[in-house]
Design a protein around this motif. Structure first.
Motif, PDB file in Angstrom:
ATOM      1  N   LEU A 153      42.549  36.470  36.264  1.00  0.00           N
ATOM      2  CA  LEU A 153      42.488  37.651  37.125  1.00  0.00           C
ATOM      3  C   LEU A 153      41.509  38.673  36.576  1.00  0.00           C
ATOM      4  CD1 LEU A 153      43.749  39.366  39.498  1.00  0.00           C
ATOM      5  CD2 LEU A 153      45.303  40.277  37.762  1.00  0.00           C
ATOM      6  N   ARG A 174      38.021  37.739  36.928  1.00  0.00           N
ATOM      7  CA  ARG A 174      37.673  37.585  38.341  1.00  0.00           C
ATOM      8  C   ARG A 174      37.309  36.149  38.667  1.00  0.00           C
ATOM      9  NH1 ARG A 174      40.283  40.854  40.639  1.00  0.00           N
ATOM     10  NH2 ARG A 174      39.018  40.656  42.516  1.00  0.00           N
ATOM     11  N   ASN A 187      44.631  32.300  44.077  1.00  0.00           N
ATOM     12  CA  ASN A 187      43.849  32.438  45.304  1.00  0.00           C
ATOM     13  C   ASN A 187      44.051  31.288  46.279  1.00  0.00           C
ATOM     14  OD1 ASN A 187      42.329  33.536  42.809  1.00  0.00           O
ATOM     15  ND2 ASN A 187      41.530  34.771  44.493  1.00  0.00           N
ATOM     16  N   LYS A 214      36.120  32.916  47.378  1.00  0.00           N
ATOM     17  CA  LYS A 214      36.248  34.371  47.477  1.00  0.00           C
ATOM     18  C   LYS A 214      37.339  34.816  46.506  1.00  0.00           C
ATOM     19  CE  LYS A 214      35.143  34.162  52.417  1.00  0.00           C
ATOM     20  NZ  LYS A 214      35.662  34.415  53.792  1.00  0.00           N
ATOM     21  N   ASP A 215      37.034  35.765  45.672  1.00  0.00           N
ATOM     22  CA  ASP A 215      38.030  36.169  44.672  1.00  0.00           C
ATOM     23  C   ASP A 215      38.824  37.398  45.094  1.00  0.00           C
ATOM     24  OD1 ASP A 215      36.124  38.097  44.422  1.00  0.00           O
ATOM     25  OD2 ASP A 215      35.890  37.950  42.247  1.00  0.00           O
ATOM     26  N   ASN A 216      38.498  37.961  46.275  1.00  0.00           N
ATOM     27  CA  ASN A 216      39.281  39.096  46.755  1.00  0.00           C
ATOM     28  C   ASN A 216      40.391  38.598  47.666  1.00  0.00           C
ATOM     29  OD1 ASN A 216      37.177  38.351  48.628  1.00  0.00           O
ATOM     30  ND2 ASN A 216      37.837  40.086  49.890  1.00  0.00           N
TER      31      ASN A 216
END
Length: 384
Positions: A115, A118, A147, A376-378
């Motif tokens: 986390l 990222r 994720n 995508k890490d968001n």
């Protein structure tokens, strides 16, 4: 080229992930990375990092983290050491995606480190419940740090969405371990017997017993009750092959009691730290039953058509098929459970029972997602 990093800490998670790791390693679309930690690097637990390398994989980083104690303090310190070591590993390897399985404390350390770096996390076996272990809370915490989610049953996939995860990132794929069994080339029993130096014959059980970490102080009583019940069966000519417990809080005392009992019953009992994936599957396939409180009894053993005696609360809440018999942790209840699970009637039921964790194409589906999903890490909380 996408760099996919597998973090593994035990014989169990490696055995389940190994075919998936091979699929990624053989792909021309990604580079596999492997970080081995915790039990893999401990002679006490069989130094199973050697099994990873014997399978032809290169271990990119070794993260020493396991203390020679099983107290709550030692467990928390091991988590901290894992996170410190993974900070260096992730800094050096710079993976694009991290893959972890299950609910152990070293996997929580891995997800937490990812986390901060990222790095997206792909999590296998989320959404499950095991009310008898603090792993239950760890598993759900890992879900929120991950994720992408690969669930073993449809119910577990729905639970992950209930926790606010986007259904587009949640995949019901089945259990890799259940599919692995169908594809594994099993060994003849004689070869396993030669490896362990013990004659099992045609009348034996495979046992694994872990401490119930939500019931501290109970591990000795529960283990003794289990062993006392088994003592009655070995007097009837049964043999028992024990795989020793993992590095959980309280696990060393459980292991001591099992090893002591095995020494006292050398003609009927063998205890081993690790068998390796193929030998473990092979010895299960030839056995009369899987007994104890391991998840393997619920997820993998049913695929062999053998019954399972599930003892106590460690796996409470986990999905199970008709081949599973449940009992509590008293000697009387375990004795009754053994009688039932070893009966001809239960053998017939188990041979016809469906494994709820099996789904065709498990490994291929997961591998395809790991290779091609946009990273995508968001993530935002999904309102279902």
């Amino acid at each position: 080229m996408r760099k996919i990093c597998f973090v593994t800490g035990t014989r169990a998670d490696y055995g389940i992930m190994a075919p998936l790791m091979r699929r990624i390693a053989d792909s021309e679309e990604a580079q596999i990375q492997i970080v081995a930690t915790n039990m893999h690097l401990s002679p006490e637990y069989g130094m199973t990092v050697n099994e990873i390398e014997a399978d032809g994989f290169r271990v990119d980083r070794r993260v020493e983290s396991l203390l020679s104690a099983d107290t709550p303090s030692a467990t928390v310190k091991s988590m901290g050491l894992t996170q410190i070591g993974l900070a260096d590993a992730f800094e050096q390897l710079r993976p694009d995606l991290i893959v972890i399985l299950g609910d152990r404390y070293e996997m929580l350390a891995a997800a937490s480190a990812a986390l901060i770096f990222r790095i997206p996390v792909a999590h296998l076996h989320g959404g499950e419940t095991t009310e008898g272990a603090y792993d239950d809370c760890i598993r759900h915490a890992i879900t929120k740090l991950s994720n992408f989610h690969f669930a073993s049953t449809e119910l577990y996939a729905k639970r992950i969405v209930q926790m606010g995860e986007n259904p587009e990132r949640v995949f019901w794929v089945g259990a890799p371990g259940a599919e692995n069994i169908r594809k594994e080339k099993l060994l003849p029993l004689s070869e396993v017997e030669e490896f362990i130096g013990f004659k099992l014959g045609d009348k034996y059980m495979v046992a694994t017993f872990h401490p119930v970490t939500t019931q501290p102080g109970e591990e000795e009583r529960q283990t003794k009750a289990f062993l006392n019940a088994l003592s009655k069966k070995i007097k009837e000519g049964w043999k028992v092959l024990f795989t020793l417990p993992n590095s959980d809080t309280g696990g060393r005392r459980v292991a001591e009691l099992i090893k002591q009992w095995a020494d006292e019953n050398k003609d009927s009992v063998k205890a081993v730290a690790s068998l390796g994936r193929r030998r473990y599957y092979s010895v299960l396939a030839h056995s009369s039953a899987a007994i104890g409180n391991s998840s393997s009894g619920l997820i993998e053993a049913p695929s062999f058509g053998i019954p399972t005696l599930n003892v106590g609360d460690r796996q409470k809440g986990r999905a199970q098929g008709d081949s599973v018999v449940n009992c509590d942790t008293t000697e009387e209840s375990i004795t009754d459970g053994l009688e039932k699970v070893l009966s001809p009637e239960m053998k017939e039921i188990a041979s016809a029972a469906k494994n709820p964790y099996e789904k065709p194409g498990t490994i291929d589906t997961i591998a395809d997602c790991l290779l091609h999903l946009p990273l995508k890490d968001n993530k935002t909380f999904y309102e279902s």
